[in-house]
Design a protein around this motif. Sequence first.
Motif, PDB file in Angstrom:
ATOM      1  N   HIS A 266       0.825  -1.202   0.000  1.00 18.04           N
ATOM      2  CA  HIS A 266       0.000   0.000   0.000  1.00 18.04           C
ATOM      3  C   HIS A 266       0.869   1.267   0.000  1.00 18.04           C
ATOM      4  CE1 HIS A 266      -3.288   2.733   0.960  1.00 18.04           C
ATOM      5  NE2 HIS A 266      -2.576   3.186   1.983  1.00 18.04           N
ATOM      6  N   GLU A 267       1.869   1.294   0.880  1.00 18.31           N
ATOM      7  CA  GLU A 267       2.696   2.505   0.979  1.00 18.31           C
ATOM      8  C   GLU A 267       3.556   2.715  -0.261  1.00 18.31           C
ATOM      9  OE1 GLU A 267       2.377   4.772   3.287  1.00 18.31           O
ATOM     10  OE2 GLU A 267       0.824   3.558   4.233  1.00 18.31           O
ATOM     11  N   LEU A 268       4.008   1.625  -0.852  1.00 17.77           N
ATOM     12  CA  LEU A 268       4.809   1.759  -2.080  1.00 17.77           C
ATOM     13  C   LEU A 268       3.978   2.293  -3.242  1.00 17.77           C
ATOM     14  CD1 LEU A 268       7.012  -1.444  -1.896  1.00 17.77           C
ATOM     15  CD2 LEU A 268       7.840   0.920  -2.022  1.00 17.77           C
ATOM     16  N   SER A 269       2.664   2.174  -3.133  1.00 20.85           N
ATOM     17  CA  SER A 269       1.805   2.701  -4.196  1.00 20.85           C
ATOM     18  C   SER A 269       1.875   4.224  -4.259  1.00 20.85           C
ATOM     19  CB  SER A 269       0.353   2.245  -3.985  1.00 20.85           C
ATOM     20  OG  SER A 269      -0.192   2.840  -2.812  1.00 20.85           O
ATOM     21  N   PHE A 270       2.348   4.851  -3.179  1.00 24.80           N
ATOM     22  CA  PHE A 270       2.506   6.310  -3.170  1.00 24.80           C
ATOM     23  C   PHE A 270       3.908   6.727  -3.607  1.00 24.80           C
ATOM     24  CE2 PHE A 270      -0.766   5.377   0.029  1.00 24.80           C
ATOM     25  CZ  PHE A 270      -1.808   6.156  -0.454  1.00 24.80           C
TER      26      PHE A 270
ATOM     27  N   GLU B  87       8.269   5.302  -3.854  1.00 26.08           N
ATOM     28  CA  GLU B  87       9.345   4.842  -2.964  1.00 26.08           C
ATOM     29  C   GLU B  87       9.851   5.947  -2.046  1.00 26.08           C
ATOM     30  OE1 GLU B  87      12.573   2.673  -4.429  1.00 26.08           O
ATOM     31  OE2 GLU B  87      11.361   1.120  -5.391  1.00 26.08           O
ATOM     32  N   LYS B  88       9.828   7.173  -2.528  1.00 29.50           N
ATOM     33  CA  LYS B  88      10.336   8.271  -1.703  1.00 29.50           C
ATOM     34  C   LYS B  88       9.528   8.403  -0.419  1.00 29.50           C
ATOM     35  CE  LYS B  88      11.582  13.164  -1.864  1.00 29.50           C
ATOM     36  NZ  LYS B  88      11.617  14.403  -2.702  1.00 29.50           N
ATOM     37  N   ALA B  89       8.199   8.411  -0.563  1.00 33.20           N
ATOM     38  CA  ALA B  89       7.336   8.518   0.620  1.00 33.20           C
ATOM     39  C   ALA B  89       7.465   7.270   1.491  1.00 33.20           C
ATOM     40  CB  ALA B  89       5.886   8.719   0.190  1.00 33.20           C
ATOM     41  N   TYR B  90       7.621   6.134   0.842  1.00 30.32           N
ATOM     42  CA  TYR B  90       7.748   4.865   1.577  1.00 30.32           C
ATOM     43  C   TYR B  90       9.008   4.863   2.450  1.00 30.32           C
ATOM     44  CZ  TYR B  90       8.779  -0.164   2.131  1.00 30.32           C
ATOM     45  OH  TYR B  90       9.098  -1.399   2.621  1.00 30.32           O
ATOM     46  N   TRP B  91      10.137   5.201   1.887  1.00 28.58           N
ATOM     47  CA  TRP B  91      11.392   5.190   2.652  1.00 28.58           C
ATOM     48  C   TRP B  91      11.484   6.360   3.623  1.00 28.58           C
ATOM     49  CZ3 TRP B  91      13.966   0.981   3.211  1.00 28.58           C
ATOM     50  CH2 TRP B  91      13.903  -0.005   2.227  1.00 28.58           C
ATOM     51  N   ALA B  92      10.722   7.407   3.364  1.00 27.21           N
ATOM     52  CA  ALA B  92      10.671   8.509   4.334  1.00 27.21           C
ATOM     53  C   ALA B  92      10.064   8.012   5.647  1.00 27.21           C
ATOM     54  CB  ALA B  92       9.864   9.679   3.774  1.00 27.21           C
ATOM     55  N   GLN B  93       9.077   7.137   5.549  1.00 29.84           N
ATOM     56  CA  GLN B  93       8.496   6.571   6.766  1.00 29.84           C
ATOM     57  C   GLN B  93       9.511   5.685   7.487  1.00 29.84           C
ATOM     58  OE1 GLN B  93       4.367   5.279   6.739  1.00 29.84           O
ATOM     59  NE2 GLN B  93       4.209   5.874   4.586  1.00 29.84           N
ATOM     60  N   HIS B  94      10.326   4.997   6.714  1.00 29.91           N
ATOM     61  CA  HIS B  94      11.389   4.190   7.332  1.00 29.91           C
ATOM     62  C   HIS B  94      12.338   5.077   8.123  1.00 29.91           C
ATOM     63  CE1 HIS B  94      15.621   2.817   7.120  1.00 29.91           C
ATOM     64  NE2 HIS B  94      15.128   1.673   7.543  1.00 29.91           N
ATOM     65  N   ASP B  95      12.730   6.196   7.507  1.00 30.42           N
ATOM     66  CA  ASP B  95      13.690   7.088   8.166  1.00 30.42           C
ATOM     67  C   ASP B  95      13.081   7.779   9.376  1.00 30.42           C
ATOM     68  OD1 ASP B  95      15.448   6.338   6.178  1.00 30.42           O
ATOM     69  OD2 ASP B  95      15.047   8.105   4.925  1.00 30.42           O
ATOM     70  N   ALA B  96      11.770   7.996   9.361  1.00 34.20           N
ATOM     71  CA  ALA B  96      11.112   8.659  10.489  1.00 34.20           C
ATOM     72  C   ALA B  96      11.095   7.767  11.727  1.00 34.20           C
ATOM     73  CB  ALA B  96       9.684   9.044  10.104  1.00 34.20           C
ATOM     74  N   ARG B  97      11.095   6.470  11.541  1.00 36.41           N
ATOM     75  CA  ARG B  97      11.129   5.502  12.648  1.00 36.41           C
ATOM     76  C   ARG B  97      10.005   5.743  13.661  1.00 36.41           C
ATOM     77  NH1 ARG B  97      16.392   2.951  13.067  1.00 36.41           N
ATOM     78  NH2 ARG B  97      15.864   2.441  15.224  1.00 36.41           N
ATOM     79  N   GLU B  98       8.840   6.081  13.150  1.00 33.32           N
ATOM     80  CA  GLU B  98       7.703   6.327  14.036  1.00 33.32           C
ATOM     81  C   GLU B  98       6.766   5.140  14.138  1.00 33.32           C
ATOM     82  OE1 GLU B  98       5.862   9.796  12.456  1.00 33.32           O
ATOM     83  OE2 GLU B  98       7.427  11.175  13.177  1.00 33.32           O
ATOM     84  N   ASP B  99       6.931   4.153  13.261  1.00 37.39           N
ATOM     85  CA  ASP B  99       6.003   3.036  13.244  1.00 37.39           C
ATOM     86  C   ASP B  99       6.750   1.769  12.824  1.00 37.39           C
ATOM     87  OD1 ASP B  99       3.712   1.592  13.456  1.00 37.39           O
ATOM     88  OD2 ASP B  99       2.533   2.833  12.086  1.00 37.39           O
ATOM     89  N   VAL B 100       6.077   0.632  12.985  1.00 37.19           N
ATOM     90  CA  VAL B 100       6.633  -0.627  12.486  1.00 37.19           C
ATOM     91  C   VAL B 100       6.857  -0.471  10.987  1.00 37.19           C
ATOM     92  CG1 VAL B 100       6.233  -3.099  12.228  1.00 37.19           C
ATOM     93  CG2 VAL B 100       5.368  -1.904  14.258  1.00 37.19           C
ATOM     94  N   PHE B 101       8.005  -0.916  10.523  1.00 38.20           N
ATOM     95  CA  PHE B 101       8.295  -0.780   9.095  1.00 38.20           C
ATOM     96  C   PHE B 101       8.392  -2.170   8.473  1.00 38.20           C
ATOM     97  CE2 PHE B 101      10.871  -0.008   5.295  1.00 38.20           C
ATOM     98  CZ  PHE B 101      10.209   1.087   4.758  1.00 38.20           C
ATOM     99  N   TYR B 102       7.715  -2.335   7.336  1.00 40.10           N
ATOM    100  CA  TYR B 102       7.679  -3.609   6.618  1.00 40.10           C
ATOM    101  C   TYR B 102       8.433  -3.441   5.304  1.00 40.10           C
ATOM    102  CZ  TYR B 102       3.895  -4.664   9.898  1.00 40.10           C
ATOM    103  OH  TYR B 102       3.141  -4.862  11.029  1.00 40.10           O
TER     104      TYR B 102
END
Length: 202
Positions: free
Chosen positions: A122-126, A128-143
């Motif tokens: 779902h997140e990759l549908s937006f 990769e930039k937005a997807y990996w930004a969530q990884h870098d934010a480290r605010e939630d479980v990352f898959y």
Amino acid sequence: MPLFPEEPQIHASVPGPRATPAAGRTAPTPRPVPGPRPTPPRPSRPGTARGTAVPAQRGPRAQAAPAGPPAAAGPQIQLIPAPAEGALDAAEEAVDLLLDSGRAPGDVLVLTTGEEHPWAVHELSFGEKAYWAQHDAREDVFYAAASAAGRTTGRPVVVVAVNGGADDDAVRALPAAMAKAGSLLIVCGDPERITSLIGTGA
């Protein structure tokens, strides 16, 4: 043994009182008598002085204790048996238990060797930039897919779902996940396959 030398000294003090100065000397004679008496405690006192050194020895022991865990560097590993088609569900349950136990969501990274987690899709549908930004934010479980493990950063807990995929990808995923896990690595999948993958990786 020290009593025998004391008795002659007492006898020596008995003739001493014939002269009045000897009576004055009788005072020194009891002084040596306690002199030998403190000597037995003196070894115990160095013992106490050594005792003061003993805490110093206890100190290194306390230092050796914490040094033990770093020596055993590496995350704790847990295996959750599950068929390949149920490995992702097992990983989800493991994540739920971690969060319920008080783990912060940003402490957990989930890797999949086969089909990607629906959240990642779902997140990759937006993009990769937005997807990996969530990884870098480290605010939630990352898959993430195990093939992208090299791009992820370490987290205290890494969960691997061995839910299919090529054996080569899975073989690379396990050591990569171990390198990423700070304190705990959870592997969900068929124990026989995981064992064979580990043997292949070795």
